[in-house]
Design a protein around this motif. Structure first.
Motif, PDB file in Angstrom:
ATOM      1  N   GLY A  61       1.099  -4.201   1.074  1.00 32.03           N
ATOM      2  CA  GLY A  61       0.801  -4.583  -0.307  1.00 32.03           C
ATOM      3  C   GLY A  61       1.952  -4.253  -1.235  1.00 32.03           C
ATOM      4  O   GLY A  61       2.348  -5.066  -2.085  1.00 32.03           O
ATOM      5  N   VAL A  62       2.534  -3.054  -1.042  1.00 32.64           N
ATOM      6  CA  VAL A  62       3.673  -2.629  -1.879  1.00 32.64           C
ATOM      7  C   VAL A  62       4.826  -3.620  -1.705  1.00 32.64           C
ATOM      8  O   VAL A  62       5.451  -4.066  -2.675  1.00 32.64           O
ATOM      9  N   TRP A  63       5.088  -3.983  -0.452  1.00 24.84           N
ATOM     10  CA  TRP A  63       6.181  -4.918  -0.160  1.00 24.84           C
ATOM     11  C   TRP A  63       5.925  -6.277  -0.828  1.00 24.84           C
ATOM     12  O   TRP A  63       6.825  -6.860  -1.430  1.00 24.84           O
ATOM     13  N   ILE A 111      -3.979   6.021   9.370  1.00 25.95           N
ATOM     14  CA  ILE A 111      -3.256   5.106  10.274  1.00 25.95           C
ATOM     15  C   ILE A 111      -3.514   3.651   9.886  1.00 25.95           C
ATOM     16  O   ILE A 111      -2.622   2.799   9.929  1.00 25.95           O
ATOM     17  N   ILE A 112      -4.738   3.362   9.464  1.00 24.99           N
ATOM     18  CA  ILE A 112      -5.067   1.973   9.085  1.00 24.99           C
ATOM     19  C   ILE A 112      -4.594   1.666   7.661  1.00 24.99           C
ATOM     20  O   ILE A 112      -3.985   0.630   7.396  1.00 24.99           O
ATOM     21  N   ALA A 113      -4.874   2.600   6.756  1.00 25.05           N
ATOM     22  CA  ALA A 113      -4.642   2.307   5.335  1.00 25.05           C
ATOM     23  C   ALA A 113      -3.158   2.296   4.952  1.00 25.05           C
ATOM     24  O   ALA A 113      -2.728   1.415   4.197  1.00 25.05           O
ATOM     25  N   ILE A 114      -2.391   3.240   5.487  1.00 25.45           N
ATOM     26  CA  ILE A 114      -0.988   3.342   5.031  1.00 25.45           C
ATOM     27  C   ILE A 114      -0.193   2.071   5.332  1.00 25.45           C
ATOM     28  O   ILE A 114       0.435   1.516   4.417  1.00 25.45           O
ATOM     29  N   PRO A 115      -0.235   1.532   6.576  1.00 24.93           N
ATOM     30  CA  PRO A 115       0.524   0.285   6.800  1.00 24.93           C
ATOM     31  C   PRO A 115       0.040  -0.868   5.923  1.00 24.93           C
ATOM     32  O   PRO A 115       0.848  -1.643   5.405  1.00 24.93           O
ATOM     33  N   LEU A 116      -1.302  -0.935   5.709  1.00 25.58           N
ATOM     34  CA  LEU A 116      -1.838  -2.020   4.868  1.00 25.58           C
ATOM     35  C   LEU A 116      -1.348  -1.880   3.426  1.00 25.58           C
ATOM     36  O   LEU A 116      -0.921  -2.853   2.798  1.00 25.58           O
ATOM     37  N   LEU A 117      -1.434  -0.659   2.932  1.00 29.05           N
ATOM     38  CA  LEU A 117      -0.988  -0.431   1.550  1.00 29.05           C
ATOM     39  C   LEU A 117       0.518  -0.688   1.411  1.00 29.05           C
ATOM     40  O   LEU A 117       0.968  -1.251   0.412  1.00 29.05           O
ATOM     41  N   MET A 118       1.291  -0.287   2.437  1.00 31.61           N
ATOM     42  CA  MET A 118       2.739  -0.521   2.379  1.00 31.61           C
ATOM     43  C   MET A 118       3.056  -2.015   2.392  1.00 31.61           C
ATOM     44  O   MET A 118       3.993  -2.476   1.736  1.00 31.61           O
TER      45      MET A 118
END
Lengths: 260, 233
Positions: free
Chosen positions: B21-23, B12-19
């Motif tokens: 970063g991707v953006w 829940i924490i990592a996926i939005p942060l990584l996304m």
């Protein structure tokens, strides 16, 4: 052949496919139809209805073909790999019945999938046009022809899965599918050649390869052109005959296969 | 906390942060990637026959995509003219090839002949100022769709607009021979043959174009012509 046994295997194959969440592709189809119905009117001119028909039928065909190929090639192989086949064959089930059951199970899955996508297509047409027209009956013939194609493709995939690994089966099925789409061109190439042997070979290939090109009426039905009854009858008979050939071949290969 | 809850919290924490970063990386890449792409005015494949073969039976859908691309291409150029106020001559070099590919992929796509001819024939910078290509496209449409008598009317209008009254009268006459053609086609054939270009005929023809479509672009253009002729205020 025991029809009840075939029906039981078919029903279980369908239930397994549903459990494997293969019908999730319907969500993608729904999203595709919704976005097309909303967007097309804004980015193009005069093809709102046509693009819904073309996109809808193409998506039904592509999603169905992907399902037919990838599920079809795993029908027998998966049972061997999981060793569930041995349990099944230890019971009074003939290998031919097993093959027929597997085939009809996938056919039911494809029928349900195609039916639900058709409902989505009709809904999108209703949204774009506000009403259904008389020509839309032709679109249903297009759906029927796609379903016949999928039945044929499933038969080929199943036949491959009886003797080859999934990768080889996928390549073989897709290869035959493409060759079948271009079978008209194969014959034309032959007729352009001056060599009579080449002409005979390409004519032979034209008749032996599954002729997927003759099922393609998407563009015509998109323009409201009705499909002649003779072609509907002809394509139905062609599919029944060809599928029977593939099932007999699959059963023969599978019956002679050493499972040890 | 169990291992399963830990994994869930991490996700829940990592996926939005990584996304995020991707953006950010995608945004950073955008200008560099754009430099590596060919300009917008490029046809990746120019042969309609090759495209038809590659469409493996989905040529109807491909035609819709190419038609949309032709509309977008025309719209973008026209919009650019309106935005900049630059009235420099605009030739729309890709319009004809895009239309050619569209109608090769789907010869029954009547809308592409009808509106494509309009895009081609309008004077620059509004259109490509190529009535010759427009007439060729319409004739191709008539050959592929003999039941579409309105294409004859469109062809007649193109000749009429460019003062070629003999060909215009001939086009209306040919169209009027179709069993479902409106009566006015016969009247136009006779009137143009007899009188050539008159204000009355022009008003009638532009009114027909206005009534024959729901598309705002074409209707506005027809309305503009009717205003110039003094038929509407």
């Amino acid at each position: 052949m025991n029809a009840v046994l075939v029906a039981v295997i078919a029903w279980n194959t369908f239930r397994e496919a549903v459990r494997d969440r293969v019908l999730y592709n319907l969500v993608f189809f729904a999203l595709l139809m919704i976005s097309a119905a909303i967007l097309v009117g804004q980015i193009s001119i005069g093809i709102e209805r046509l693009i819904i028909v073309n996109l809808g039928l193409s998506a039904i065909s592509v999603f169905g073909a992907v399902m037919a190929v990838f599920l079809g090639v795993g029908l027998v192989h998966k049972e061997i790999e999981r060793r569930t086949l041995y349990t099944m064959l230890s019971k009074p089930v003939r290998r031919t019945e097993f093959i027929a059951g597997k085939y009809f199970g996938l056919a039911i899955t494809l029928a349900v999938n195609t039916l639900l996508m058709t409902v989505g297509l009709v809904t999108a047409l209703l949204y774009v046009d506000g009403t259904l027209r008389r020509e839309d009956a032709a679109v249903m013939t297009g759906v029927f022809f796609i379903f016949l194609q999928l039945l044929l493709l499933t038969g080929i995939a199943l036949a491959f899965s009886c003797f080859a690994t999934p990768v080889v089966s996928t390549l073989g099925t897709l290869g035959l599918y493409l060759a079948g789409i271009f079978s008209d061109d194969i014959r034309t190439f032959g007729s352009l050649s001056e060599n009579p042997a080449m002409q005979r070979l390409t004519t032979f290939l034209y008749y032996v390869l599954p002729n997927f090109g003759q099922f393609n009426v998407i563009s015509a039905v998109g323009h409201g052109q009705s499909v002649p009854g003779a072609l509907i009858a002809g394509n139905t008979a062609y599919t029944l005959l060809y599928v029977t050939v593939t099932l007999i071949a699959a059963a023969a290969i599978f019956s002679n296969r050493n499972m040890k | 906390m169990t291992e399963r809850t830990n994994a869930k919290t991490r996700a829940i924490i990592a996926i939005p942060l990584l996304m995020l970063g991707v953006w950010m990386v995608a945004r950073f890449n955008e200008p560099y990637a754009a430099k590596m792409q060919p300009g917008p005015d490029v046809l990746n494949l120019s042969s309609a026959r090759v495209i038809k073969a590659l469409s493996i039976g989905y040529n109807g859908l491909m035609a819709d995509i190419y038609w949309t691309r032709a509309v977008q291409y025309y719209g973008d150029k026209r919009h650019a003219v309106q935005l900049t106020g630059n009235q420099a001559v605009e030739h729309y070099p890709l319009l004809d090839p895009l239309l050619e590919i569209t109608v090769t992929l789907d010869p029954q796509l009547v809308v592409a002949y009808k509106f494509g001819a309009y895009f081609l024939t309008e004077p620059s910078p509004v259109g490509a100022a190529r009535p010759d290509l427009a007439a060729r496209l319409l004739r191709q449409g008539i050959t592929n769709n003999p039941n579409e008598w309105r294409l004859w009317a469109d062809l007649g209008m193109i000749y009429y607009q460019h003062g070629d009254y003999a060909h215009a009268a001939e086009a209306y006459r040919m169209g009027s021979e179709h069993p479902h053609a409106d009566e006015w086609m016969k009247v136009m054939a006779a009137k143009i043959a007899q009188e050539g270009g008159t204000n009355q005929i022009s008003v009638f023809l532009w009114s027909q174009i206005f009534q024959s479509t729901k598309d705002p672009l074409i209707r506005n253009n027809a309305l503009q012509h009717l205003r110039e002729l003094g038929a509407v205020r």
